[in-house]
Scaffold this active site. Structure first.
Site, short mmCIF file in Angstrom:
data_model
loop_
_atom_site.label_atom_id
_atom_site.label_comp_id
_atom_site.label_asym_id
_atom_site.label_seq_id
_atom_site.Cartn_x
_atom_site.Cartn_y
_atom_site.Cartn_z
CB THR A 190 -1.02 -0.07 1.16
OG1 THR A 190 -1.95 1.00 1.00
CG2 THR A 190 -0.36 0.01 2.52
CE LYS A 193 -1.89 0.52 -3.38
NZ LYS A 193 -3.28 0.80 -3.71
CG ASN A 242 -3.25 -4.24 -5.15
OD1 ASN A 242 -3.05 -5.00 -6.10
ND2 ASN A 242 -4.37 -4.22 -4.46
CG ASP A 270 -6.21 -1.49 -5.34
OD1 ASP A 270 -6.61 -2.16 -4.37
OD2 ASP A 270 -5.27 -0.68 -5.28
N GLY A 327 -11.22 11.74 -9.60
CA GLY A 327 -9.92 11.39 -9.04
C GLY A 327 -9.00 10.83 -10.13
N GLY A 341 -5.67 9.45 -8.88
CA GLY A 341 -4.58 8.84 -8.13
C GLY A 341 -4.52 7.34 -8.40
N GLY A 342 -3.87 6.60 -7.48
CA GLY A 342 -3.68 5.17 -7.68
C GLY A 342 -4.98 4.39 -7.84
CB ALA A 343 -8.14 4.32 -5.89
N GLY A 358 -17.32 1.23 -0.56
CA GLY A 358 -15.89 0.89 -0.62
C GLY A 358 -15.55 -0.43 0.06
P1 NDP Z 1 -3.95 9.12 -4.14
O1 NDP Z 1 -3.32 9.97 -3.12
O2 NDP Z 1 -3.10 8.42 -5.18
O3 NDP Z 1 -5.04 10.00 -4.96
C1 NDP Z 1 -5.97 10.82 -4.29
C2 NDP Z 1 -6.93 11.44 -5.30
O4 NDP Z 1 -7.92 12.17 -4.56
C3 NDP Z 1 -6.28 12.44 -6.24
O5 NDP Z 1 -6.92 12.39 -7.50
C4 NDP Z 1 -6.55 13.79 -5.55
O6 NDP Z 1 -6.60 14.88 -6.45
C5 NDP Z 1 -7.94 13.53 -5.01
N1 NDP Z 1 -8.27 14.40 -3.88
C6 NDP Z 1 -7.84 14.28 -2.60
N2 NDP Z 1 -8.37 15.26 -1.83
C7 NDP Z 1 -9.16 16.02 -2.66
C8 NDP Z 1 -9.98 17.17 -2.48
N3 NDP Z 1 -10.10 17.74 -1.27
N4 NDP Z 1 -10.64 17.67 -3.54
C9 NDP Z 1 -10.53 17.09 -4.77
N5 NDP Z 1 -9.77 15.99 -5.01
C10 NDP Z 1 -9.09 15.47 -3.97
O7 NDP Z 1 -4.81 8.05 -3.33
P2 NDP Z 1 -5.38 6.65 -3.85
O8 NDP Z 1 -5.92 6.81 -5.22
O9 NDP Z 1 -4.38 5.58 -3.61
O10 NDP Z 1 -6.57 6.41 -2.81
C11 NDP Z 1 -7.76 7.18 -2.90
C12 NDP Z 1 -8.77 6.59 -1.94
O11 NDP Z 1 -9.13 5.29 -2.37
C13 NDP Z 1 -8.25 6.44 -0.52
O12 NDP Z 1 -9.19 7.04 0.37
C14 NDP Z 1 -8.21 4.94 -0.28
O13 NDP Z 1 -8.61 4.62 1.04
C15 NDP Z 1 -9.23 4.44 -1.25
N6 NDP Z 1 -8.96 3.08 -1.70
C16 NDP Z 1 -9.93 2.15 -1.48
C17 NDP Z 1 -9.75 0.86 -1.88
C18 NDP Z 1 -10.82 -0.14 -1.60
O14 NDP Z 1 -10.57 -1.32 -1.80
N7 NDP Z 1 -11.99 0.28 -1.17
C19 NDP Z 1 -8.52 0.40 -2.56
C20 NDP Z 1 -7.57 1.49 -2.81
C21 NDP Z 1 -7.80 2.77 -2.37
P3 NDP Z 1 -5.27 15.68 -6.87
O15 NDP Z 1 -4.64 14.90 -8.00
O16 NDP Z 1 -5.80 17.00 -7.32
O17 NDP Z 1 -4.40 15.77 -5.65
#
Ligand code: NDP
Length: 285
Positions: free
Chosen positions: A69, A73, A94, A109, A132, A134-136, A250
């Site tokens: 995690t 990753k 992952n 994931d 979003g 990010g990784g997810a 989730g």
């Molecule tokens: P990352 O840090 O890689 O990405 C976070 C994303 O959220 C980015 O796109 C970021 O935008 C956006 N973001 C965060 N805060 C804000 C905000 N206030 N306003 C707008 N956009 C925002 O994290 P991950 O992708 O790894 O994880 C994201 C979520 O997914 C986590 O909460 C994690 O717990 C959950 N998750 C759940 C899983 C499951 O099995 N249920 C598996 C994997 C993850 P920006 O690019 O602009 O910063």
């Protein structure tokens, strides 16, 4: 005559930094117990500077595999022997499987997410709006495209990462994927079948944080999914439910990716309901 016994346990686990908040152990160990397996799933804090040592240690001790995690990753890839096609397409790992002396990196994931979607509709031909980048979001977008989605839109606060993800998915899968800047409350077009919150907005303890979407654009039958596992009933999920949407929380994604991981490590099928119940117990405790 005494019964011969083995005190050896097979080891898997998760490497993260920090890792204390990761609930995976709480769902995997009950599944192992239910399956009658003498396996353990350990939650291990591994500093980024020691990731290589940790992977070599797991290999030396014959761990059967491990999850990675945040923040490992991508970095973990350099310590592995092979990657699955999904891990290659997503560019992140992952779940590592130790098989025939080789460490193979996979990504479960997005597959866990697609399993959740498949429980309510065939992902083929689906049009999705993903919040979003990010990784997810990356894992979800690639796997939805590989599962036959017809069109994807990425909406992200930071345009650069959103544009990069849209270009990556189009290039890797051929599925048309565009980027839309996140300005104000996003309205869900009537042609969208699935809305996904793949940001970290709403994660404990910020449970009242609002995902900037126009809930008046939610219509009955729209599938609304949230990746946030804790709490499972996020504000977005509650809003969607009150407007007649089909909701996927989730916990479903977390359980389904855990099911795939256990299957890859043990070759056996765990019971998803045992895993979900175990998580609900810890989150409601
Ligand atoms: P990352 O840090 O890689 O990405 C976070 C994303 O959220 C980015 O796109 C970021 O935008 C956006 N973001 C965060 N805060 C804000 C905000 N206030 N306003 C707008 N956009 C925002 O994290 P991950 O992708 O790894 O994880 C994201 C979520 O997914 C986590 O909460 C994690 O717990 C959950 N998750 C759940 C899983 C499951 O099995 N249920 C598996 C994997 C993850 P920006 O690019 O602009 O910063």
């Amino acid at each position: 005559m005494s019964t011969p016994r083995s005190f050896k346990q097979e080891l898997v686990g998760v490497f993260g930094y920090p890792v204390a908040e990761n609930p995976t152990q709480a769902m995997i160990e009950p599944a192992f117990a239910d399956m009658g397996l003498a396996w353990r799933y350990l939650t291990v804090e591994v500093h980024p500077d020691r990731l290589g040592d940790a992977v070599r240690g797991a290999r030396a001790m014959g761990w059967r595999g491990f999850n990675c995690t945040i923040p490992h990753k991508i970095k973990v890839i350099e310590f592995l022997d092979e990657l699955s096609p999904a891990a290659k397409a997503i560019g992140a790992v992952n779940c590592v499987i130790h098989r025939d002396g080789k460490l193979i990196g996979d990504n479960t994931d997005g597959k866990g997410f697609v399993t959740s979607v498949s429980e309510v509709r065939d992902p083929k031909g689906l049009s999705a709006l993903i919040l979003g980048a990010g990784g997810a979001a990356r894992a979800i977008a690639v796997e939805l495209a590989l599962a036959g989605a017809s069109r994807l839109t990425i909406v992200n606060r930071t345009a650069k990462t959103g544009e990069a993800l849209a270009a990556h998915v189009t290039q890797q899968t051929g599925v048309p994927t565009d980027f839309q800047p996140w300005t104000g409350d996003v309205a869900v077009p009537s042609t969208t079948d699935l809305l996904v919150n793949a940001t970290s907005i709403g994660l404990f303890p910020d449970v009242d944080a609002r995902v900037a979407v126009d809930v008046t654009s939610f219509r009955p039958g729209l599938i609304v999914s949230d990746v946030i596992p804790n709490p499972p009933r996020t504000r977005l999920i509650r809003d969607a439910e009150s407007r007649g949407c089909v909701v996927l929380d989730g916990l479903g994604m977390l359980v389904n990716q855990g099911v795939i991981g256990i299957r890859l490590w043990t070759g056996q099928e765990p019971k998803p309901e045992v895993m979900r119940q175990a998580l609900e117990d810890v989150f409601s405790a």
